[in-house]
Design a protein around this motif. Structure first.
Motif, short mmCIF file in Angstrom:
data_model
loop_
_atom_site.label_atom_id
_atom_site.label_comp_id
_atom_site.label_asym_id
_atom_site.label_seq_id
_atom_site.Cartn_x
_atom_site.Cartn_y
_atom_site.Cartn_z
N SER A 1 -14.81 1.72 -3.19
CA SER A 1 -14.75 2.80 -4.49
C SER A 1 -14.14 2.92 -5.33
CB SER A 1 -13.96 3.07 -3.26
OG SER A 1 -13.66 3.47 -1.93
N GLY A 2 -15.12 3.55 -5.95
CA GLY A 2 -15.40 3.62 -7.27
C GLY A 2 -16.76 3.45 -7.70
N ARG B 1 -9.80 0.81 -13.79
CA ARG B 1 -9.78 1.81 -15.01
C ARG B 1 -10.45 2.77 -15.36
NH1 ARG B 1 -12.84 -1.27 -18.38
NH2 ARG B 1 -15.13 -0.36 -17.98
N ARG B 2 -11.23 2.89 -13.50
CA ARG B 2 -11.74 4.51 -13.45
C ARG B 2 -11.08 4.90 -11.90
NH1 ARG B 2 -17.75 2.47 -11.59
NH2 ARG B 2 -18.95 2.56 -13.67
N PHE B 3 -9.77 4.49 -11.85
CA PHE B 3 -8.89 5.00 -10.89
C PHE B 3 -7.72 5.40 -11.53
CE2 PHE B 3 -10.83 3.61 -7.03
CZ PHE B 3 -10.74 4.32 -6.05
N GLU B 4 -7.32 4.46 -12.68
CA GLU B 4 -6.54 4.74 -13.53
C GLU B 4 -6.77 6.03 -14.11
OE1 GLU B 4 -5.41 1.29 -15.73
OE2 GLU B 4 -4.09 0.65 -14.20
N GLY B 5 -7.99 6.58 -14.95
CA GLY B 5 -7.77 7.56 -14.92
C GLY B 5 -8.26 9.02 -14.43
N THR B 6 -8.80 8.80 -13.62
CA THR B 6 -8.57 9.27 -12.46
C THR B 6 -7.07 9.81 -11.46
OG1 THR B 6 -9.30 8.40 -10.76
CG2 THR B 6 -11.84 9.53 -12.15
#
Length: 286
Positions: free
Chosen positions: A11-12, A100-105
């Protein structure tokens, strides 16, 4: 011949972007269909006169949970025992990139763990058997959505039913990280760097002046000839072993000048032998 492409991964790592791109290419995309229903889809696709020839099955954690993932290996065996061409694409990325992608979204990770890092670790364990079976593992850690789209287009846009093994040439810069999803890697940092020329620095290996500079180096012709000879020997052997994809990477310091020019030149040489190699420049715009 009808074809199934199983798209899975962490995921991500880009399943949604990949699915959208395949759909744009004319694939019939089915997202999160339970693995137990796939044989029914295969039956429908295999009927005489069926209009759908290329089906992409996007399989992830969402929708079916771990139980559905456990059913995937048996589903793959069933499909591969049929007359369909079956391949699997696994999308991966380093843990720190996924975090980083999950925290960004600010999206919640679909695996119910205490935190994002734990969820990624749990999902990686769940998907490990599928990664081992994948025909190609694509590392998306250094790719933004547009670059991922271009990579999928490069891999699947020119395909035909009898396309055999697909050969891709990838240029990259060592300072941005070595790509993980490659089969053969060549380092061209032994060549003089156009970056140190003020006139050439703002250009890339796609521009004539840089290409001329790189090709004028005494070592360039010998390097290309030796790599060309090696690939000419290896490609038929890989085909005999049933390999679906071959990715050859060429790296320089920044991935903007030397590796780009050499990847383009090597593609031309392979083309003269009847090998239609696609080219992707990962870092040319950095």
């Amino acid at each position: 011949m009808s074809e199934f492409l199983v798209v899975t991964g962490l995921s991500g790592a880009g399943r949604s972007t990949t699915a959208a791109t395949l759909e744009d290419l004319g694939w019939f995309v089915i997202d999160n269909l339970p693995a137990t229903l796939v044989p029914k889809v295969a039956e429908l696709v295999g009927r005489p006169g069926a209009e759908t020839e290329r089906v992409a099955l996007v399989i992830g954690r969402g929708g079916g949970g771990s139980d559905s993932l456990e059913d995937v290996p048996a589903m793959l065996d069933t499909l591969r025992a049929s007359r369909f061409r079956v391949r699997m694409l696994f999308l991966d990325a380093p843990d720190e990139v996924l975090v980083r992608r999950f925290e960004g979204t600010r999206r919640r990770h679909p695996v119910g763990s205490r935190g994002v890092e734990e969820a990624i670790a749990d999902e990686r364990k769940l998907l490990a058997p599928l990664r081992d079976e994948a025909d190609i593992v694509l590392d998306t850690g250094e790719l933004n959505p547009n670059q991922l789209r271009n990579r999928i287009l490069e891999m699947f846009a020119g395909e035909g039913d009898d396309s055999g093994m697909q050969t891709s040439l990838l240029s990259f810069g060592y300072k941005h990280g070595v790509p993980l999803d490659v089969d053969l890697l060549f380092d061209c940092r032994f060549l003089p760097n156009p970056y140190w020329s003020e006139d050439l620095r703002p250009l890339s290996g796609l521009d004539g002046p840089v290409r001329d500079f790189v090709m004028a180096q005494p070592e360039t012709s010998e390097f290309l000839t030796k790599v060309d000879d090696l690939l000419t020997m290896l490609l038929p052997a890989f085909v005999r072993e049933g390999k679906s994809y071959l990715t050859v990477a060429i790296g320089c310091t920044g991935g903007r000048h030397r590796s780009v020019a050499l990847a383009e030149a090597l593609a031309e040489r392979l083309g003269s032998h009847g090998v239609a190699a696609s080219v992707f420049h990962r870092d040319v715009d950095r």
